[in-house]
Scaffold this motif. Structure first.
Motif, mmCIF file in Angstrom:
data_model
loop_
_atom_site.group_PDB
_atom_site.id
_atom_site.type_symbol
_atom_site.label_atom_id
_atom_site.label_comp_id
_atom_site.label_asym_id
_atom_site.label_seq_id
_atom_site.Cartn_x
_atom_site.Cartn_y
_atom_site.Cartn_z
ATOM 1 N N THR A 205 0.829 -1.205 0.000
ATOM 2 C CA THR A 205 0.000 0.000 0.000
ATOM 3 C C THR A 205 0.862 1.254 0.000
ATOM 4 O OG1 THR A 205 -1.726 -1.194 1.215
ATOM 5 C CG2 THR A 205 -1.848 1.203 1.214
ATOM 6 N N ARG A 206 1.908 1.254 0.809
ATOM 7 C CA ARG A 206 2.789 2.428 0.864
ATOM 8 C C ARG A 206 3.595 2.576 -0.418
ATOM 9 N NH1 ARG A 206 2.752 4.848 5.767
ATOM 10 N NH2 ARG A 206 2.201 3.583 7.601
ATOM 11 N N VAL A 207 4.041 1.476 -1.000
ATOM 12 C CA VAL A 207 4.794 1.551 -2.253
ATOM 13 C C VAL A 207 3.908 2.124 -3.355
ATOM 14 C CG1 VAL A 207 5.925 0.189 -4.055
ATOM 15 C CG2 VAL A 207 6.396 -0.291 -1.657
ATOM 16 N N ALA A 208 2.668 1.638 -3.448
ATOM 17 C CA ALA A 208 1.751 2.151 -4.461
ATOM 18 C C ALA A 208 1.506 3.647 -4.282
ATOM 19 C CB ALA A 208 0.427 1.381 -4.398
ATOM 20 N N ALA A 209 1.346 4.088 -3.036
ATOM 21 C CA ALA A 209 1.110 5.508 -2.787
ATOM 22 C C ALA A 209 2.335 6.349 -3.151
ATOM 23 C CB ALA A 209 0.740 5.725 -1.318
ATOM 24 N N LEU A 210 3.532 5.849 -2.851
ATOM 25 C CA LEU A 210 4.752 6.597 -3.163
ATOM 26 C C LEU A 210 4.938 6.737 -4.671
ATOM 27 C CD1 LEU A 210 7.248 5.106 -0.540
ATOM 28 C CD2 LEU A 210 6.319 7.417 -0.580
ATOM 29 N N VAL A 211 4.704 5.656 -5.408
ATOM 30 C CA VAL A 211 4.857 5.729 -6.864
ATOM 31 C C VAL A 211 3.777 6.625 -7.462
ATOM 32 C CG1 VAL A 211 4.880 4.390 -8.997
ATOM 33 C CG2 VAL A 211 5.951 3.463 -6.939
ATOM 34 N N HIS A 212 2.549 6.512 -6.957
ATOM 35 C CA HIS A 212 1.453 7.345 -7.460
ATOM 36 C C HIS A 212 1.742 8.828 -7.247
ATOM 37 C CE1 HIS A 212 -2.677 8.530 -8.383
ATOM 38 N NE2 HIS A 212 -2.684 9.229 -7.266
ATOM 39 N N ALA A 213 2.420 9.152 -6.141
ATOM 40 C CA ALA A 213 2.727 10.554 -5.848
ATOM 41 C C ALA A 213 3.700 11.149 -6.857
ATOM 42 C CB ALA A 213 3.301 10.675 -4.436
ATOM 43 N N THR A 214 4.467 10.329 -7.545
ATOM 44 C CA THR A 214 5.381 10.838 -8.566
ATOM 45 C C THR A 214 4.674 11.192 -9.864
ATOM 46 O OG1 THR A 214 5.903 8.653 -9.492
ATOM 47 C CG2 THR A 214 7.204 9.402 -7.596
ATOM 48 N N GLY A 215 3.412 10.790 -10.018
ATOM 49 C CA GLY A 215 2.671 11.053 -11.245
ATOM 50 C C GLY A 215 2.681 9.908 -12.227
ATOM 51 N N LEU A 216 3.385 8.819 -11.909
ATOM 52 C CA LEU A 216 3.398 7.658 -12.797
ATOM 53 C C LEU A 216 2.172 6.789 -12.553
ATOM 54 C CD1 LEU A 216 7.134 6.496 -12.737
ATOM 55 C CD2 LEU A 216 5.928 7.662 -14.578
ATOM 56 N N PRO A 217 1.658 6.128 -13.598
ATOM 57 C CA PRO A 217 0.529 5.213 -13.405
ATOM 58 C C PRO A 217 0.943 4.006 -12.567
ATOM 59 C CG PRO A 217 0.821 5.792 -15.728
ATOM 60 C CD PRO A 217 2.033 6.266 -15.012
ATOM 61 N N VAL A 218 -0.007 3.490 -11.797
ATOM 62 C CA VAL A 218 0.214 2.326 -10.943
ATOM 63 C C VAL A 218 -0.950 1.370 -11.123
ATOM 64 C CG1 VAL A 218 0.672 1.508 -8.602
ATOM 65 C CG2 VAL A 218 1.384 3.810 -9.270
ATOM 66 N N VAL A 219 -0.662 0.074 -11.146
ATOM 67 C CA VAL A 219 -1.686 -0.966 -11.142
ATOM 68 C C VAL A 219 -1.343 -1.943 -10.031
ATOM 69 C CG1 VAL A 219 -2.784 -2.834 -12.434
ATOM 70 C CG2 VAL A 219 -2.092 -0.741 -13.619
ATOM 71 N N CYS A 220 -2.343 -2.319 -9.227
ATOM 72 C CA CYS A 220 -2.109 -3.215 -8.096
ATOM 73 C C CYS A 220 -2.813 -4.549 -8.320
ATOM 74 C CB CYS A 220 -2.614 -2.592 -6.797
ATOM 75 S SG CYS A 220 -1.753 -1.075 -6.335
ATOM 76 N N LEU A 221 -2.176 -5.622 -7.851
ATOM 77 C CA LEU A 221 -2.736 -6.969 -7.887
ATOM 78 C C LEU A 221 -2.874 -7.473 -6.463
ATOM 79 C CD1 LEU A 221 -1.721 -6.655 -10.844
ATOM 80 C CD2 LEU A 221 -1.101 -9.067 -10.791
ATOM 81 N N GLU A 222 -4.034 -8.051 -6.136
ATOM 82 C CA GLU A 222 -4.276 -8.565 -4.798
ATOM 83 C C GLU A 222 -5.233 -9.742 -4.868
ATOM 84 O OE1 GLU A 222 -4.241 -9.727 -1.365
ATOM 85 O OE2 GLU A 222 -3.042 -7.900 -1.573
ATOM 86 N N ARG A 223 -4.907 -10.811 -4.162
ATOM 87 C CA ARG A 223 -5.761 -11.994 -4.158
ATOM 88 C C ARG A 223 -6.837 -11.943 -3.081
ATOM 89 N NH1 ARG A 223 -1.205 -16.764 -5.038
ATOM 90 N NH2 ARG A 223 -0.929 -16.441 -7.279
ATOM 91 N N ASP A 224 -6.568 -11.289 -1.977
ATOM 92 C CA ASP A 224 -7.518 -11.235 -0.865
ATOM 93 C C ASP A 224 -8.471 -10.052 -1.061
ATOM 94 O OD1 ASP A 224 -8.895 -11.326 1.481
ATOM 95 O OD2 ASP A 224 -7.188 -10.847 2.778
ATOM 96 N N PRO A 225 -9.744 -10.292 -1.309
ATOM 97 C CA PRO A 225 -10.671 -9.169 -1.516
ATOM 98 C C PRO A 225 -10.908 -8.342 -0.258
ATOM 99 C CG PRO A 225 -11.859 -11.256 -1.482
ATOM 100 C CD PRO A 225 -10.405 -11.602 -1.469
ATOM 101 N N GLN A 226 -10.491 -8.859 0.920
ATOM 102 C CA GLN A 226 -10.688 -8.130 2.163
ATOM 103 C C GLN A 226 -9.461 -7.324 2.570
ATOM 104 O OE1 GLN A 226 -13.719 -8.155 3.455
ATOM 105 N NE2 GLN A 226 -14.341 -9.589 1.845
ATOM 106 N N ALA A 227 -8.437 -7.321 1.772
ATOM 107 C CA ALA A 227 -7.226 -6.579 2.126
ATOM 108 C C ALA A 227 -7.545 -5.098 2.275
ATOM 109 C CB ALA A 227 -6.147 -6.791 1.063
ATOM 110 N N ARG A 228 -7.062 -4.501 3.372
ATOM 111 C CA ARG A 228 -7.419 -3.099 3.636
ATOM 112 C C ARG A 228 -6.714 -2.147 2.676
ATOM 113 N NH1 ARG A 228 -4.437 -1.483 9.320
ATOM 114 N NH2 ARG A 228 -2.273 -1.749 8.668
#
Length: 632
Positions: A424-447
């Motif tokens: 979650t923190r890595v995705a937020a840090l990369v998103h803050a740079t203005g680059l596109p981000v895509v996340c993959l997660e198997r657990d639908p309940q992940a916060r």
């Protein structure tokens, strides 16, 4: 793909069995205490009935960070540790129980008052809370403070803002986030830019080989061989500040420069030639895509989001017909208003405001112009209402809140596999740079899913094949893949699947096992390995010892700590000079802040013979062993 949860005993309560009671009694208080622990498990401290005077440290948790922290305390600082784990048979419980430097291992599902009493918190020097939720850790910290007001408390917390308030409430408490400490290293590895630590307004980072400049602060590693990282020497012994520059000149000045991916010729007798140095970052490299490309991909992505393939074909055909009709009007119309008037008449015709030719009045033009006018009008009947419906749906129906799948604008992006705390923190840090981000997660309940979607980041959820998910995430157009689940095998699978689709993609994986990571480095050339526990544990250990670590920098799988230390009267630093500190190796003094000039950082302090006096502050780069040696 989220971080693994804590194990708990079947009965849901903390227990201390007879063998464990004997172990605790022998370690902390003798036979009488052991009998008390067995008679009333968890209700009295093992050393409360008179054994030694305590002086131990308590580490609560059974995860990888707790495991690595115990190693730091027992191996680097050589202090006694009592471990409190939720389950001795799960996660890192068995490995913690097998560590030779641990006095005792207590099994408690949560850190309750009984658990604290069993660990003898009343006589402990410090306690580290490495597991549980933020609420549970705060509750345990307050309970420890009530039992021992002088105990040093370090707790792992996700909500850093909440941690700041807790530090104000408890002056002897340090609230740290393991994911926040380690996430920048993962994010910068994916972005291909150096991970930095800010010191005195300067951004310090580790440069390798050809990126080393003459103005570097110090040499931090030599003999780097990616095929055998155990040969890497971090902060070797030095005879003086000039020794670093001499070493670089010897290894790189002769024209023979070996990269960090190979070995030297055995006949030459030379060591592997990879080098690493600490230097100041001048400016961050640009990351964002050109505006023209972003606008084009944004338009394509929006069109695909609000329309299906058949509707897009209708709209494109109608639009093309309107443009063609406008060109015909410009050539065959009797109006001579130029391009602007042609566009004006074309738009009015498309909107249904056409004025037909009437016999006896001035004609619009010849038969071609009248045909174009009819074509524009009928195509406008199709185009305008559909375009209006799309706009109304986007603004009024709430479709803007529907998660978007990766679209045409998802290029040169970063794919984050796993939305635990680190992901979650890595995705937020990369998103803050203005680059596109895509996340993959198997657990639908992940916060982390809600946090990513709140930032507008596409999240793909499901148990399908990882290869298909990566393709759906458009890995063939990706800049990097960051695999940060809590499972080493799953992270390696993501790396290999990504390489199979796009061999040149940059890959950063989270790996706990050092041997596993060494094999990955030796086999996969474009893969960088990071360990959350390896990056964060030294900072937690230093905080438990009452020292401030400004940040950590990774040199492959090794960790370099940047710390600022205050010289206190009677401490081990009082009366020593920088040469004394650096001589045995493991420490480099980067800057000195004299007690009479506390606001100035004197970088590479020239007077190496000057004795440190109380009130001076020094900024050092150190290995884990070097920092432990300095602060003892």
């Amino acid at each position: 793909m989220t971080d693994q949860g804590r194990g708990s005993p079947a009965d849901g309560a903390g227990t201390v069995d007879e063998t464990l009671g004997e172990t605790v009694g022998e370690a902390l208080g003798g036979a009488g205490a052991a009998e008390e622990a067995v008679a009333v498990p968890g209700q009295r401290g093992a050393a409360e009935d008179g054994g030694d005077d305590g002086g131990h440290y308590i580490v609560c948790g059974g995860n990888s960070l707790a495991h690595r922290l115990i190693l730091e305390l027992t191996e680097q600082y050589e202090v006694p540790v009592v471990a409190v784990v939720p389950d001795r048979s799960r996660e890192h419980g068995p490995a913690i129980a097998a560590l030779p430097g641990v006095r005792a291992v207590l099994e408690h599902s949560t850190v309750t008052g009984e658990a604290l009493a069993a660990a003898d918190v009343g006589h402990a020097r410090g306690i580290a809370l490495m597991d549980g939720t933020d609420q549970e850790n705060i509750h345990a910290a307050l309970a420890a403070e009530n039992r021992n007001p002088g105990v040093r408390i370090v707790l792992r917390i996700f909500n850093q803002r909440l941690g700041e308030h807790l530090e104000k409430l408890l002056p002897n408490c340090a609230a740290l986030s393991g994911s926040a400490t380690a996430a920048p290293a993962f994010a910068n590895g994916a972005l291909g830019r150096p991970h930095t630590v800010e010191v005195g307004g300067r951004q310090l980072y580790v440069a390798h080989d050809g990126d080393i400049r003459p103005d570097q602060l110090c040499l931090v590693a030599d003999r780097i061989d990616r095929r055998d990282l155990s040969r890497l020497r971090l902060l070797p012994e030095t005879g003086g500040r000039a020794a670093d520059f001499i070493r670089i000149a010897e290894l790189m000045g002769g024209g023979e420069r070996l990269g960090d991916t190979g070995r030297p010729d055995p006949a030459s007798g030379r060591e592997p030639g990879g080098l690493a140095a600490l230097q100041v970052l001048d400016a961050e490299p640009p990351l964002r895509q050109p505006l023209r490309k972003r606008l084009k991909w944004w338009l394509l992505d929006g069109l695909k989001h609000f329309t299906n393939t058949r509707l897009r074909m209708i709209l494109i055909t109608a639009f093309a017909a309107i443009v063609l009709g406008g060109l015909v009007l410009a050539r065959h119309s009797t109006h001579s208003g130029g391009f602007g008037w042609t566009v004006y008449f074309t738009l009015l015709d498309a909107a249904g405001a056409v004025q037909p030719d009437v016999p006896g009045q001035q004609a619009l033009g010849d038969s071609w112009a009248r045909a174009a006018q009819v074509l524009i009008t009928f195509c406008g009947i199709t185009f305008v209402p559909v375009a209006t419906a799309i706009v109304v749906e986007a603004l009024a129906s709430g479709r803007r809140g529907v998660p978007r799948p990766p679209g045409a604008r998802t290029r040169d992006h970063v794919i984050v596999v796993g939305l635990g705390n680190v992901g979650t923190r890595v995705a937020a840090l990369v998103h803050a740079t203005g680059l596109p981000v895509v996340c993959l997660e198997r657990d639908p309940q992940a916060r982390g899913i809600a946090a990513a979607r709140a930032l507008g980041i596409p999240v793909l959820i499901g148990e399908g094949p990882l290869e298909a998910q990566l393709k759906q995430a458009r890995v063939k157009h990706a800049r990097a893949v960051v695999a940060v689940t809590s499972d080493d095998a799953a992270n390696l699978e993501a790396a290999l699947e990504a390489r199979a689709v796009r061999p040149e993609v940059r890959i950063v994986v989270r790996l706990f096992d050092d041997d596993f990571a060494h094999h990955v480095y030796a086999t996969l050339g474009n893969v960088a390995s990071r360990s959350l526990s390896y990056l964060a544990a030294p900072a937690f250990a230093a905080a438990l010892m009452g020292r401030e670590v400004l940040g950590t920098l990774s040199v492959f799988r090794h960790v370099l700590l940047i710390a600022e230390l205050t010289v206190e009267e009677g401490s081990g630093l009082d009366g020593r000079n920088t040469g004394d500190l650096e001589g045995p190796g493991g420490v480099r003094v980067l800057a000195v802040r004299l007690n009479r000039r506390p606001q100035d950082h004197l970088w590479n302090f020239a007077d190496r013979s000057r004795r440190l006096v109380p009130g001076d502050r020094i900024v050092i780069a150190a290995t884990r062993a070097g920092l432990a040696r300095v602060i003892q």
